[in-house]
Motif scaffolding. Structure first.
Motif, PDB file in Angstrom:
ATOM      1  N   LYS A  76       0.685  -0.957   0.266  1.00  0.00           N
ATOM      2  CA  LYS A  76      -0.161  -0.241   0.028  1.00  0.00           C
ATOM      3  C   LYS A  76       0.882   0.844   0.325  1.00  0.00           C
ATOM      4  CE  LYS A  76      -2.818   3.105   2.178  1.00  0.00           C
ATOM      5  NZ  LYS A  76      -3.401   3.830   3.178  1.00  0.00           N
ATOM      6  N   HIS A 106       1.569   6.603  -6.681  1.00  0.00           N
ATOM      7  CA  HIS A 106       0.955   7.701  -7.263  1.00  0.00           C
ATOM      8  C   HIS A 106       0.770   8.921  -7.412  1.00  0.00           C
ATOM      9  CE1 HIS A 106      -2.775   5.463  -4.127  1.00  0.00           C
ATOM     10  NE2 HIS A 106      -2.128   4.746  -6.452  1.00  0.00           N
ATOM     11  N   GLU A 156      -6.420   2.865  -5.071  1.00  0.00           N
ATOM     12  CA  GLU A 156      -7.538   3.332  -3.932  1.00  0.00           C
ATOM     13  C   GLU A 156      -8.440   2.484  -2.876  1.00  0.00           C
ATOM     14  OE1 GLU A 156      -5.834   5.340  -1.999  1.00  0.00           O
ATOM     15  OE2 GLU A 156      -4.817   6.910  -3.459  1.00  0.00           O
ATOM     16  N   HIS A 210      -6.851  -0.118  -0.936  1.00  0.00           N
ATOM     17  CA  HIS A 210      -6.834   0.627   0.038  1.00  0.00           C
ATOM     18  C   HIS A 210      -7.803   0.317   0.967  1.00  0.00           C
ATOM     19  CE1 HIS A 210      -3.257   2.766  -1.940  1.00  0.00           C
ATOM     20  NE2 HIS A 210      -3.188   1.599  -2.581  1.00  0.00           N
TER      21      HIS A 210
HETATM   22 FE   LIG Z   1      -4.198   4.894  -0.969  1.00  0.00          FE
END
Ligand SMILES: [Fe+2]
Ligand SMILES: [Fe+2]
Lengths: 255, 325
Positions: free
Chosen positions: B82, B89, B169, B172
């Motif tokens: 993660k 990102h 995301e 996550h």
């Molecule tokens: Fe994230």
């Protein structure tokens, strides 16, 4: 082929898994603190591969042991004297150069070892090695390129890399010294004779260090005591206080 | 949000060009880096994307704080993956911002000396393993609220970066919720840990959307340019409406006594976070501002010899190649 002593096989598997566990942990300590974003990503990648390999090696060790323990039990609930990793991988990260030099010196051994293990008479061992060897091929290339880049970079980067090499070189020998466990593995065709790996290792390391313009330290002194578990460095205990904290503080909880 | 309080720049440009530009946006066209764009659009985007990128980078720290203490090998691998995603990102977003004429190094320097900001949420500490659940569930959850609409933003590179980011995301957020679930169904100590994490992180998560901007002229301009898709209040409401039932399912109590379902508006009434605290945090007085910036500065300073060394080596190789030809 002689049936192998299961206690020896268990020790051998713990050695493989503890090497990847401890080194994976060390590398993961860099997360968010690397010199450049690409290195953060690459180090996390290496750590992830090593943790994945740990799950396989310690999972198999637990199965061979047959005492209802899991890979997590072995990782989180043994104390220092039961760990069987070589001293090299538990050495602290130091600066980025020390981390990369440690990685390269281990990766070069790891690659030779896993390559041989793909031909293991034990099918489980051969399968884990086959899965891991591709990842480690990449690790050794990346670490080797970085050692070359920094060794042959600026005066400062060269000096730092030479210092890292001098510091870590005495930890190389332990990876190649066979003991009765290794002899039993070799006799059963499960693992190679460790002394046979040294030639390829030396050739690869010499080539990378030459391109890096680094000087191989003189002397053949080798620290020992990690893979036998007889005498780890003081560093390992501190690593375990972090790694095992939750499992120790909240026994029996499921996460 | 990951980009909070981004002021849009006033633009003084040829009204005809501006009108044509606005017409492209209204028609749903994407603006690409080589296209003409108002200076204010460019500047606002650099600020917004840069702040978003910095948030991903600084955001590695509170979660990285628990990687070495993850309770199982699997949890350690998931958390590591993660945090690695967040670094990725950051990389996509810096690349998107670079198309606007600012380098990653320039943006990094601006983060490190405080000229550019990152999301207030990452100035809060992660104190227990339950925080790894709560951060994924609440913080990534809040980030998704903002980023899903931004997939439709007018600036092409930003929109494409958001599409890639959003895929990860949502993963996550699910992982975070799974950690919370495990804790909420675990031992009494684990359950207490989960409630404690929610107590600390609920209001800071609501702050992520920024103060009400219903009357802000900056927001009006950014929304017209489609670099902001919803008001802060709309997104906050959406987040609360989504999250409260999830908390109930976990058997946890949202730390807001005023929380109440309002059938008329079809959403929850809830307490505003302490906006004085928010302004303290974004001006540097959050619980971890000093540590976060110090950690990033240390990584950058300590890494200088590495970056310089690799660059010097690359140049030497190039020279050798030229000499050999
Ligand atoms: Fe994230
Ligand atoms: Fe992210």
């Amino acid at each position: 082929m002689a049936a192998v002593d299961q206690a020896h096989l268990f020790t051998f598997l713990c050695r493989m898994g503890d090497n990847t566990l401890v080194l994976g942990h060390r590398v993961s300590e860099w997360c968010g603190h690397a010199p450049v974003l690409e290195e953060d990503i690459a180090l996390a990648n290496t750590a992830l591969d090593l943790i994945g390999q740990t799950q396989m090696w310690l999972g198999l060790a637990a199965k061979v042991e047959g005492k209802d323990r899991t890979a997590d039990d072995l990782a989180m609930l043994r104390d220092v004297w039961d760990f069987r990793n070589v001293l090299l991988v538990e050495q602290p990260n130091g600066d980025f150069g020390q981390t990369i030099m440690r990685q390269f010196l281990f990766d070069a051994w790891h690659l030779a070892m896993l390559t041989a293990l793909t031909k293991s008479t034990n099918a489980d061992v051969a399968a884990i090695a086959a899965k891991s060897v591709k990842e480690v091929q990449y690790h050794v290339e990346r670490a080797g390129d970085t050692v070359i880049g920094l060794g042959d970079g600026t005066t400062e980067s060269h000096q730092r890399m030479q210092k890292a090499l001098d510091l870590l070189w005495p930890y190389v020998g332990e990876m190649f010294v066979p003991d009765p466990v290794d002899d039993a593995m070799a006799a059963a065709g499960i693992a190679p004779d460790l002394t046979d790996l040294r030639g390829d290792y030396d050739a690869l390391v010499a080539s990378v260090l030459a391109q890096a313009t680094l000087k191989t330290p003189e002397g053949s002194f080798a620290h020992k005591g990690g893979k036998s578990g007889f005498q780890h460095s003081e560093h390992l205990g501190h690593l375990l206080t972090q790694m095992q904290w939750l499992q120790r503080a909240y026994p029996g909880a499921s996460w | 949000m990951y980009a909070q309080m981004v002021k849009s720049e006033a633009t003084q440009e040829d009204p005809e060009m501006l009108a044509a530009f606005q017409a492209r946006i209204d028609a749903g066209e994407k603006i690409e880096p080589k296209d003409w764009m108002p200076a204010g659009y460019r500047k606002t985007l650099i600020r917004q994307i840069g702040q978003h990128a910095h948030s991903e980078i600084v955001g590695q720290l509170p979660e990285g704080n628990w990687i070495t203490r993850a309770p199982t090998l699997e949890r350690k691998a998931i958390l590591l993956a993660k945090v690695q995603d967040e670094a990725g990102h950051g990389l996509y977003l810096y690349c998107a911002a670079e198309t606007l004429g600012v380098t990653r190094d320039e943006m990094t320097e601006m983060l490190l000396d405080g000229r550019m900001k990152y999301s207030s949420i990452f100035n809060y500490p992660t104190l227990t393993w339950a925080d790894m659940g709560a951060v994924g569930w609440l913080v990534d959850g809040a980030a998704i609220m903002n980023q899903v609409p931004l997939q439709r933003t007018s600036f092409g590179p930003y929109s494409r970066a958001m599409i890639r980011v959003c895929k990860e995301e949502s993963f996550h957020q699910r992982q975070g919720y799974a950690v919370m679930m495990k804790m909420a169904q675990g031992t009494p100590a684990q359950k207490a840990m989960a409630q404690n994490a929610l107590n600390r992180l609920w209001f800071p998560s609501l702050m992520m959307f920024g103060p009400s901007d219903a009357d802000s002229t900056h927001s009006v301009q950014s929304m017209a340019w489609k670099i902001k898709m919803n008001t802060n209040d709309e997104l906050r409401q959406k987040f609360v409406d989504q999250t409260v039932p999830q908390a109930e399912y976990l058997g946890l109590t949202v730390p807001d006594e005023t929380l109440n379902w309002n059938a008329e508006k079809g959403g929850y009434d809830f307490a505003e976070p302490d906006w004085d605290e928010f302004f303290e945090v974004i001006t540097g007085n959050g619980p971890c501002n000093t540590e976060r910036l110090a950690a990033r500065n240390k990584a950058w300073d300590d890494g200088k010899w590495v970056r310089d060394g690799l660059l010097a080596h690359a140049q030497k190789r190039k020279m050798r190649k030229v000499a050999a030809e």
